[in-house]
Design an enzyme around this catalytic site. Sequence first.
Site, PDB file in Angstrom:
ATOM      1  N   CYS A 112       0.833  -1.203   0.000  1.00  0.00           N
ATOM      2  CA  CYS A 112       0.000   0.000   0.000  1.00  0.00           C
ATOM      3  C   CYS A 112       0.874   1.262   0.000  1.00  0.00           C
ATOM      4  O   CYS A 112       1.582   1.524  -0.951  1.00  0.00           O
ATOM      5  CB  CYS A 112      -0.977  -0.054   1.174  1.00  0.00           C
ATOM      6  SG  CYS A 112      -2.418   1.002   0.994  1.00  0.00           S
ATOM      7  N   HIS A 113       0.858   2.051   1.084  1.00  0.00           N
ATOM      8  CA  HIS A 113       1.656   3.271   1.171  1.00  0.00           C
ATOM      9  C   HIS A 113       3.071   3.022   1.686  1.00  0.00           C
ATOM     10  O   HIS A 113       3.898   3.945   1.702  1.00  0.00           O
ATOM     11  CB  HIS A 113       0.966   4.294   2.080  1.00  0.00           C
ATOM     12  CG  HIS A 113      -0.247   4.924   1.470  1.00  0.00           C
ATOM     13  ND1 HIS A 113      -1.469   4.306   1.451  1.00  0.00           N
ATOM     14  CD2 HIS A 113      -0.420   6.120   0.854  1.00  0.00           C
ATOM     15  CE1 HIS A 113      -2.349   5.085   0.855  1.00  0.00           C
ATOM     16  NE2 HIS A 113      -1.737   6.203   0.473  1.00  0.00           N
TER      17      HIS A 113
END
Length: 179
Positions: A112-113
């Site tokens: 994800c991030h």
Amino acid sequence: MADLNGKTIAFLVAGEGIEQVELTHPWEAAAAAGATTVLLSPKGGSVQAFNHLDKADTFPVDRQVGEASVADYDALVLPGGVANPDALRLDRDAVGFVRHFVDSGKPVAAICHAPWTLVEAGVLGGRTLTSWPSLRTDITNAGGTWVDQEVVVDGNLITSRNPDDLKAFSAALLDALGG
């Protein structure tokens, strides 16, 4: 299923903002395969996970990242959540640990991030990876190639886009350690 008995996996997170399922899913998969799992963070105590923007559970920190050695771990997992990797990027010990882990050649899995920490560590030149779509420009500017795929394995880097990809992400991590 891979047999990870004797393997130790570090999970590195900031003090808050961790997307809980991105921590717990690979943690549980690794533990079920026999691995020892260790939670690292810049500070001791506990960390606050979130379910998107809502507070979820807290988890006890096993060791501060500034006291950790890459030699003690067989793999590193970087869970996402927007605030989590953004905070890690500002911690010199966390960024240095990530840089040394990538340089070691041992598996590093980021979802994800979480690739923001890889960007900050300066380890993406010539690498192909995926992430949450908003990181595309950051990854490209850091010398990486961004692709929109469920999971990408490039050498020792394993990346996925979001919680929907957790099954493939965890499988790739276990495969990297068990193969």
